[in-house]
Scaffold this motif. Structure first.
Motif, PDB file in Angstrom:
ATOM      1  N   ASN A 161      -7.566 -27.846  14.011  1.00 43.52           N
ATOM      2  CA  ASN A 161      -7.350 -27.599  15.449  1.00 43.52           C
ATOM      3  C   ASN A 161      -5.872 -27.479  15.812  1.00 43.52           C
ATOM      4  O   ASN A 161      -5.444 -27.827  16.918  1.00 43.52           O
ATOM      5  CB  ASN A 161      -7.989 -28.705  16.301  1.00 43.52           C
ATOM      6  CG  ASN A 161      -9.497 -28.741  16.133  1.00 43.52           C
ATOM      7  OD1 ASN A 161     -10.154 -27.698  16.189  1.00 43.52           O
ATOM      8  ND2 ASN A 161     -10.050 -29.913  15.897  1.00 43.52           N
ATOM      9  N   GLY A 162      -5.083 -26.990  14.876  1.00 44.70           N
ATOM     10  CA  GLY A 162      -3.679 -26.728  15.166  1.00 44.70           C
ATOM     11  C   GLY A 162      -2.745 -27.911  15.038  1.00 44.70           C
ATOM     12  O   GLY A 162      -1.561 -27.795  15.342  1.00 44.70           O
ATOM     13  N   VAL A 163      -3.264 -29.060  14.569  1.00 47.88           N
ATOM     14  CA  VAL A 163      -2.412 -30.252  14.504  1.00 47.88           C
ATOM     15  C   VAL A 163      -1.726 -30.413  13.150  1.00 47.88           C
ATOM     16  O   VAL A 163      -0.832 -31.247  13.014  1.00 47.88           O
ATOM     17  CB  VAL A 163      -3.223 -31.532  14.825  1.00 47.88           C
ATOM     18  CG1 VAL A 163      -3.796 -31.461  16.224  1.00 47.88           C
ATOM     19  CG2 VAL A 163      -4.324 -31.744  13.798  1.00 47.88           C
ATOM     20  N   SER A 164      -2.129 -29.638  12.147  1.00 48.65           N
ATOM     21  CA  SER A 164      -1.510 -29.757  10.828  1.00 48.65           C
ATOM     22  C   SER A 164      -0.099 -29.181  10.847  1.00 48.65           C
ATOM     23  O   SER A 164       0.160 -28.128  11.449  1.00 48.65           O
ATOM     24  CB  SER A 164      -2.336 -29.018   9.774  1.00 48.65           C
ATOM     25  OG  SER A 164      -3.580 -29.644   9.586  1.00 48.65           O
ATOM     26  N   GLY A 165       0.816 -29.880  10.190  1.00 44.07           N
ATOM     27  CA  GLY A 165       2.187 -29.401  10.099  1.00 44.07           C
ATOM     28  C   GLY A 165       2.308 -28.276   9.094  1.00 44.07           C
ATOM     29  O   GLY A 165       1.466 -28.103   8.209  1.00 44.07           O
ATOM     30  N   LEU A 166       3.372 -27.492   9.217  1.00 39.58           N
ATOM     31  CA  LEU A 166       3.591 -26.367   8.317  1.00 39.58           C
ATOM     32  C   LEU A 166       3.729 -26.837   6.872  1.00 39.58           C
ATOM     33  O   LEU A 166       3.207 -26.209   5.945  1.00 39.58           O
ATOM     34  CB  LEU A 166       4.848 -25.595   8.747  1.00 39.58           C
ATOM     35  CG  LEU A 166       5.211 -24.377   7.898  1.00 39.58           C
ATOM     36  CD1 LEU A 166       4.105 -23.326   7.948  1.00 39.58           C
ATOM     37  CD2 LEU A 166       6.535 -23.775   8.385  1.00 39.58           C
ATOM     38  N   LYS A 167       4.422 -27.952   6.677  1.00 43.06           N
ATOM     39  CA  LYS A 167       4.598 -28.497   5.331  1.00 43.06           C
ATOM     40  C   LYS A 167       3.254 -28.881   4.718  1.00 43.06           C
ATOM     41  O   LYS A 167       2.992 -28.627   3.532  1.00 43.06           O
ATOM     42  CB  LYS A 167       5.514 -29.729   5.397  1.00 43.06           C
ATOM     43  CG  LYS A 167       5.708 -30.439   4.059  1.00 43.06           C
ATOM     44  CD  LYS A 167       6.378 -29.559   3.027  1.00 43.06           C
ATOM     45  CE  LYS A 167       6.632 -30.331   1.743  1.00 43.06           C
ATOM     46  NZ  LYS A 167       7.178 -29.469   0.664  1.00 43.06           N
ATOM     47  N   GLU A 168       2.360 -29.490   5.540  1.00 47.38           N
ATOM     48  CA  GLU A 168       1.031 -29.871   5.048  1.00 47.38           C
ATOM     49  C   GLU A 168       0.248 -28.650   4.580  1.00 47.38           C
ATOM     50  O   GLU A 168      -0.378 -28.658   3.514  1.00 47.38           O
ATOM     51  CB  GLU A 168       0.245 -30.577   6.161  1.00 47.38           C
ATOM     52  CG  GLU A 168       0.714 -31.964   6.529  1.00 47.38           C
ATOM     53  CD  GLU A 168      -0.136 -32.540   7.648  1.00 47.38           C
ATOM     54  OE1 GLU A 168      -1.122 -33.219   7.347  1.00 47.38           O
ATOM     55  OE2 GLU A 168       0.183 -32.290   8.818  1.00 47.38           O
ATOM     56  N   VAL A 169       0.273 -27.610   5.397  1.00 46.65           N
ATOM     57  CA  VAL A 169      -0.479 -26.394   5.076  1.00 46.65           C
ATOM     58  C   VAL A 169       0.083 -25.742   3.815  1.00 46.65           C
ATOM     59  O   VAL A 169      -0.671 -25.317   2.926  1.00 46.65           O
ATOM     60  CB  VAL A 169      -0.441 -25.408   6.263  1.00 46.65           C
ATOM     61  CG1 VAL A 169      -1.130 -24.105   5.890  1.00 46.65           C
ATOM     62  CG2 VAL A 169      -1.107 -26.020   7.487  1.00 46.65           C
ATOM     63  N   THR A 170       1.416 -25.685   3.726  1.00 43.16           N
ATOM     64  CA  THR A 170       2.053 -25.072   2.551  1.00 43.16           C
ATOM     65  C   THR A 170       1.714 -25.842   1.281  1.00 43.16           C
ATOM     66  O   THR A 170       1.380 -25.256   0.248  1.00 43.16           O
ATOM     67  CB  THR A 170       3.577 -25.033   2.740  1.00 43.16           C
ATOM     68  OG1 THR A 170       3.892 -24.333   3.958  1.00 43.16           O
ATOM     69  CG2 THR A 170       4.248 -24.319   1.571  1.00 43.16           C
ATOM     70  N   THR A 171       1.757 -27.179   1.374  1.00 41.57           N
ATOM     71  CA  THR A 171       1.420 -28.019   0.219  1.00 41.57           C
ATOM     72  C   THR A 171      -0.027 -27.804  -0.208  1.00 41.57           C
ATOM     73  O   THR A 171      -0.351 -27.794  -1.404  1.00 41.57           O
ATOM     74  CB  THR A 171       1.635 -29.507   0.561  1.00 41.57           C
ATOM     75  OG1 THR A 171       2.997 -29.710   0.942  1.00 41.57           O
ATOM     76  CG2 THR A 171       1.315 -30.397  -0.625  1.00 41.57           C
ATOM     77  N   PHE A 172      -0.913 -27.610   0.769  1.00 43.27           N
ATOM     78  CA  PHE A 172      -2.330 -27.361   0.475  1.00 43.27           C
ATOM     79  C   PHE A 172      -2.493 -26.068  -0.323  1.00 43.27           C
ATOM     80  O   PHE A 172      -3.197 -26.035  -1.333  1.00 43.27           O
ATOM     81  CB  PHE A 172      -3.122 -27.281   1.786  1.00 43.27           C
ATOM     82  CG  PHE A 172      -4.531 -26.818   1.610  1.00 43.27           C
ATOM     83  CD1 PHE A 172      -5.502 -27.663   1.092  1.00 43.27           C
ATOM     84  CD2 PHE A 172      -4.912 -25.521   1.948  1.00 43.27           C
ATOM     85  CE1 PHE A 172      -6.812 -27.238   0.917  1.00 43.27           C
ATOM     86  CE2 PHE A 172      -6.216 -25.088   1.779  1.00 43.27           C
ATOM     87  CZ  PHE A 172      -7.168 -25.948   1.261  1.00 43.27           C
ATOM     88  N   PHE A 173      -1.813 -24.998   0.112  1.00 46.05           N
ATOM     89  CA  PHE A 173      -1.909 -23.723  -0.599  1.00 46.05           C
ATOM     90  C   PHE A 173      -1.278 -23.808  -1.986  1.00 46.05           C
ATOM     91  O   PHE A 173      -1.779 -23.205  -2.943  1.00 46.05           O
ATOM     92  CB  PHE A 173      -1.251 -22.609   0.226  1.00 46.05           C
ATOM     93  CG  PHE A 173      -2.161 -22.003   1.252  1.00 46.05           C
ATOM     94  CD1 PHE A 173      -2.948 -20.902   0.946  1.00 46.05           C
ATOM     95  CD2 PHE A 173      -2.255 -22.543   2.528  1.00 46.05           C
ATOM     96  CE1 PHE A 173      -3.793 -20.337   1.885  1.00 46.05           C
ATOM     97  CE2 PHE A 173      -3.096 -21.992   3.476  1.00 46.05           C
ATOM     98  CZ  PHE A 173      -3.879 -20.896   3.156  1.00 46.05           C
ATOM     99  N   GLU A 174      -0.195 -24.569  -2.097  1.00 48.35           N
ATOM    100  CA  GLU A 174       0.425 -24.762  -3.407  1.00 48.35           C
ATOM    101  C   GLU A 174      -0.541 -25.449  -4.365  1.00 48.35           C
ATOM    102  O   GLU A 174      -0.595 -25.137  -5.550  1.00 48.35           O
ATOM    103  CB  GLU A 174       1.706 -25.594  -3.267  1.00 48.35           C
ATOM    104  CG  GLU A 174       2.875 -24.840  -2.655  1.00 48.35           C
ATOM    105  CD  GLU A 174       4.114 -25.703  -2.537  1.00 48.35           C
ATOM    106  OE1 GLU A 174       5.220 -25.183  -2.767  1.00 48.35           O
ATOM    107  OE2 GLU A 174       3.966 -26.902  -2.207  1.00 48.35           O
TER     108      GLU A 174
END
Length: 281
Positions: free
Chosen positions: A223-236
């Protein structure tokens, strides 16, 4: 009195064993067992009240060691009945969470009765004449309200608490077994599921970073609350890739003189072509 109680308990355990063998449904088992235990308790009470010339030592033994074993079975089956009839409908995860919440109640009981629990478990007997003889109670001992409504010919201030301790041990075992069964089923289901082949990102890191920024900007994660770093780490993690200084890469994307969203535009164009081709077929 002791011999009669032992005989009565032996008969009760035989009846309970038969019920467990003949019924598989835990709710039905608990219901039938409750009726048997109540009948045995009625017989125990009737015999005890008729018993004359009871010595103080015998009275303490009865209310500390004998009666609680019968009452513990009643508490146990009644709790199992309540737990199972109130069990939520849902996934195995939901039911496991429900059982774990039930387990927490025993921790609360222990905290509320820590002193008496320690007294009973260590085999202490210095206060037995106060805890396990009739018509003797001390309000300072934090008695349960139910004690004042009980038949004091067959009740002391703490015999029921002993029964609760005994029953809680068995209920705890039941809940832990139920949780273990659910976890084994979950493992079995997981192991029988088809193996999903790990996907490798074969595009460029710049393209993936452009995609991540677009998705994060749209707020499609949590719902838009995840930080950019969290999302990037997830894709990594899922693509087993190191995106390094993705902030600097994004700055380079921003500084493009033309077609700043090059990869996203390519995605859009190719998806439209695919849909057009599907329409023609």
């Amino acid at each position: 009195m002791k011999l009669f109680a032992e005989s009565l308990m032996s008969e009760l355990e035989h009846q309970l064993k038969r019920i467990h063998l003949e019924t598989e449904n835990p709710i039905q088992t608990a219901e039938l067992s409750i009726k048997c235990v109540i009948d045995s308790l009625d017989d125990l009470k009737a015999s005890f009240i008729k018993y004359k010339y009871l010595k103080k030592k015998e009275e303490i033994e009865f209310f500390r060691d004998i009666k609680p074993k019968f009452v513990a079975k009643l508490i146990y089956y009644n709790e199992i009945y309540c737990i199972e009839t109130c069990s939520p409908l849902g996934s195995k995860k939901t039911i496991r969470k429900y059982y774990r919440a039930e387990l927490l109640k025993f921790k609360m009981f222990f905290e509320e009765n820590k002193e008496f629990y320690r007294y009973y478990r260590t085999g202490n007997n210095c206060l037995d004449s106060k805890y396990f003889t009739r018509e003797k109670y001390d309000l300072k001992l934090m008695l349960d309200s139910s004690y004042f409504q009980a038949d004091h010919r067959f009740t002391t201030s703490h015999d029921y608490k002993v029964a609760q301790i005994l029953a809680n041990n068995e209920i705890k075992v039941f809940l832990e077994k139920q949780i273990e069964k659910l976890e084994k089923k979950a493992i079995k289901t997981k192991s029988s599921s088809p193996i999903v082949k790990r996907q490798k990102w074969t595009g460029s890191k710049v393209e993936l970073i452009e995609l991540i920024y677009a998705l994060h900007t749209e707020g499609v994660f949590n719902n838009g609350v995840s930080g950019l770093k969290e999302v990037t780490t997830f894709f990594e993690s899922i693509f087993n890739i190191n995106l390094g200084q993705f902030h600097r890469v994004f700055l380079e994307i921003r500084n493009r003189k033309s077609d700043r969203t090059k990869f996203l535009n390519t995605l859009q164009n190719k998806l439209i072509i695919r849909m057009d081709d599907a329409d023609e077929n």
